[in-house]
Design a protein around this motif. Structure first.
Motif, PDB file in Angstrom:
ATOM      1  N   GLU A  31       0.868  -1.180   0.000  1.00 50.43           N
ATOM      2  CA  GLU A  31       0.000   0.000   0.000  1.00 50.43           C
ATOM      3  C   GLU A  31       0.907   1.233   0.000  1.00 50.43           C
ATOM      4  N   ASP A  32       0.352   2.352  -0.417  1.00 46.66           N
ATOM      5  CA  ASP A  32       1.084   3.623  -0.322  1.00 46.66           C
ATOM      6  C   ASP A  32       2.460   3.539  -0.975  1.00 46.66           C
ATOM      7  N   ASN A 251      -4.241   3.072  -1.389  1.00 44.30           N
ATOM      8  CA  ASN A 251      -4.466   1.786  -0.714  1.00 44.30           C
ATOM      9  C   ASN A 251      -5.302   0.821  -1.571  1.00 44.30           C
ATOM     10  N   ALA A 323     -10.029   2.534   3.794  1.00 43.36           N
ATOM     11  CA  ALA A 323      -9.357   2.078   5.032  1.00 43.36           C
ATOM     12  C   ALA A 323     -10.393   1.705   6.096  1.00 43.36           C
ATOM     13  N   GLU A 352      -3.364   1.087   7.410  1.00 44.82           N
ATOM     14  CA  GLU A 352      -4.062   2.090   6.590  1.00 44.82           C
ATOM     15  C   GLU A 352      -5.035   2.917   7.426  1.00 44.82           C
ATOM     16  N   ALA A 356      -4.614   6.784   7.285  1.00 47.31           N
ATOM     17  CA  ALA A 356      -5.593   7.429   6.395  1.00 47.31           C
ATOM     18  C   ALA A 356      -5.882   8.916   6.664  1.00 47.31           C
TER      19      ALA A 356
END
Ligand SMILES: Cc1cc2nc3c(=O)[nH]c(=O)nc-3n(C[C@H](O)[C@H](O)[C@H](O)COP(=O)(O)OP(=O)(O)OC[C@H]3O[C@@H](n4cnc5c(N)ncnc54)[C@H](O)[C@@H]3O)c2cc1C
Length: 383
Positions: A31-32, A251, A323, A352, A356
Motif C-alpha cells: 500500500e502507499d 491503498n 481504510a 491504513e 488514512a
C-alpha cells in the motif's frame, strides 16, 4: 461520447502490466507505494525502460508522451503496489517545475538524472506556522555575493532523510507583501548548514522530517525562475501535485485483496458487506473519471485548477473510506485467526486505518480544497 482508450494507449498499458508482473511479485506489493515504497533500484529499472518523465522532451530523457499515457502508467504502478517513492516527487513535480521555469543549465543537469531514476527529491514547503497558509513562510534566502544564504525551518518534509536535493520555497524579500517576496530553489541536501531531524508518524514509520537551514550557502544558479515570483510559479505546480491518480489508489492493493478474500471466504453473501464493497468500487470509478478528466485537460494545454482540487478532495476521501470499510469488514474476525490470510490483511488494514487521516492533509487539506472549488469553480466570494 466514447470513453475508450486508443489501441496505442491499451498497448502501453499492457506493456507496463507485463513489466510489473515480473518486477513486482505478489509478496513485494505494498500500500502507499508512492509514500513508503522506497527503492532506488526499482526507480532505476523504470528509468532504464523510459518510464520516468514520460511526458518530457526527449532531449532531457523523456518520451514526449501525453498526460493520459502518464495516468495510465501511474495507475498501473499503484494498482500493482510498486515501490515508486524514490522518483515520485522528481517525476510528478520538480521536473515539470523545472521544465516550466528552470534555466537551461538546471534542466540539462537535473532532468536526465530524474528520468534515469538516479536522484531523489524532497519538497521543502511547509513550516511550523505556514501549512495551508504557505505564503506566511519565514525561511529566508538572503543574497550574499554569488550565493544565497538560507536560514529557517521546514517541517513534514517527506523523504528529506534520503533525498539528494530539496525543492525549497523561501522568502527573498521580507518587505514585500507576503505573496510577492517568495522564490523557489533547488538545494543539494549535502550542503553544510542543512540538518535533517526525523519525525515518526503514528504507524511507527519514518517518512517525514524537520529540516533546519543554518546559513546554508547555495549558488545563485539554483534559483528557479524569477526572484520573488515563486508564489505564482508554485500555483500550477500544486495543481500537478494534487491531481494525480496517487490521490485515489494509495491503498488500492488492500481493497483488491480484501475483495478477493471476501469472495473466497463467502463473505460477499452477506448483503451488507456486498453493498459496502460495491459502494467502494463505484466511488473508485468516479474518482478515476475525475483524475482522467484532469489529465485530459492537460493534454489540451490548460492547467486545471478547481478540477484538480475536486479530484484530490473526492479521491482522498475515498481512500479514507476504503481504510475504514476494509477494517470494519475484517474486524475482530481477522485478529482471532493469527497467521491466516485475514490476519495479514488485518495488519495492512490497521496500518491504513492509522495512516488514512494523512490523505486529506498532505498536498492541501480538504477544507482548503473546498475553498478553491467554491472561489475558483463556483465563483463564490467570502462574505
Ligand atoms: C503525511 C504527510 C506528508 C507531508 N509531506 C510534506 C512534504 O513533503 N513537504 C511539505 O512541505 N509539506 C508536507 N506535508 C505538510 C502538508 O502540506 C500540511 O500539513 C498541510 O498543507 C496542512 O498544513 P498544516 O499541517 O500547517 O495545517 P494548518 O494549515 O494549520 O490547518 C489546520 C486545520 O485548519 C484548516 N484550515 C486552515 N486554513 C483554512 C482555511 N483557509 N479555510 C478552512 N480551513 C482551514 C485545515 O483544513 C486544517 O483542518 C505533509 C503532511 C503530511 C500529513
Amino acid at each position: 461520447m466514447d470513453f475508450a482508450l486508443t489501441p496505442e494507449q491499451e498497448a502501453f498499458r499492457a506493456e507496463i502490466r507485463q513489466f510489473l508482473a515480473t518486477e513486482v511479485p505478489e509478496d513485494k506489493r505494498t500500500e502507499d507505494g508512492w509514500i513508503v515504497g522506497f527503492s532506488r533500484e526499482f526507480s532505476r529499472k523504470l528509468g532504464a525502460r523510459g518510464l520516468i518523465g514520460v511526458t518530457w522532451p526527449k532531449k532531457y530523457g523523456g518520451q514526449e508522451r501525453s498526460y493520459l499515457d502518464r495516468v495510465i502508467l501511474t495507475e498501473e504502478l499503484l494498482r500493482a503496489g510498486a515501490p515508486v517513492a524514490a522518483h515520485w516527487l522528481g517525476d510528478r513535480q520538480v521536473g515539470p517545475a523545472l521544465l516550466a521555469y528552470g534555466s537551461e543549465e538546471q534542466k540539462a543537469e537535473i532532468l536526465p538524472r530524474v528520468t534515469s531514476g538516479e536522484i531523489v527529491f524532497c519538497l521543502g514547503m511547509s513550516e511550523p506556522g505556514a501549512g495551508s497558509d504557505l505564503a506566511s513562510l519565514r525561511t529566508k534566502a538572503e543574497e550574499d555575493g554569488d550565493d544565497f544564504l538560507l536560514t529557517g525551518q521546514k517541517i513534514w518534509t517527506s523523504f528529506a532523510h534520503v533525498a539528494d536535493y530539496a525543492y525549497l520555497v523561501a522568502r527573498t524579500d521580507a518587505n514585500a507583501p507576503k505573496h510577492k517576496g517568495i522564490s523557489e530553489f533547488l538545494v543539494d541536501m549535502k550542503t553544510p548548514g542543512v540538518t535533517v531531524r526525523p519525525l515518526i508518524d503514528i504507524t511507527g514509520e519514518h517518512h517525514f522530517n524537520e529540516v533546519f537551514f543554518d546559513g546554508a550557502r547555495i549558488g545563485k544558479k539554483w534559483l528557479i525562475g524569477e526572484k520573488n515570483r515563486g508564489w505564482y510559479q508554485i500555483a500550477s505546480q500544486l495543481d500537478y501535485e494534487r491531481s494525480g491518480i496517487e490521490r485515489l489508489l494509495s491503498n488500492y492493493p488492500l481493497f483488491r485483496d480484501t475483495v478477493k478474500y471476501a469472495k473466497e471466504q463467502g463473505l460477499t453473501k452477506d448483503p451488507v458487506i456486498r453493498n459496502q464493497l460495491a459502494q467502494m468500487r463505484i466511488e473508485l470509478d468516479i474518482g478515476r473519471s475525475l483524475v482522467y478528466k484532469v489529465a485530459w485537460s492537460l493534454t489540451k494545454g490548460f492547467v486545471p485548477n478547481y478540477e484538480a482540487a475536486m479530484a484530490k478532495c473526492f479521491c482522498t476521501e475515498v481512500e479514507q473510506r476504503i481504510a475504514q470499510t476494509v477494517s470494519s469488514i475484517l474486524g475482530d474476525y481477522a485478529v482471532l485467526m493469527p497467521g491466516s490470510p485475514a490476519a495479514r490483511l488485518a495488519g495492512r488494514a490497521a496500518h491504513e486505518y492509522l495512516y488514512a487521516p494523512a490523505y486529506t492533509i498532505q498536498g492541501g487539506t480538504s477544507n482548503v480544497l473546498r475553498n478553491i472549488m467554491a472561489i475558483r469553480g463556483l465563483g463564490l466570494q467570502a462574505g
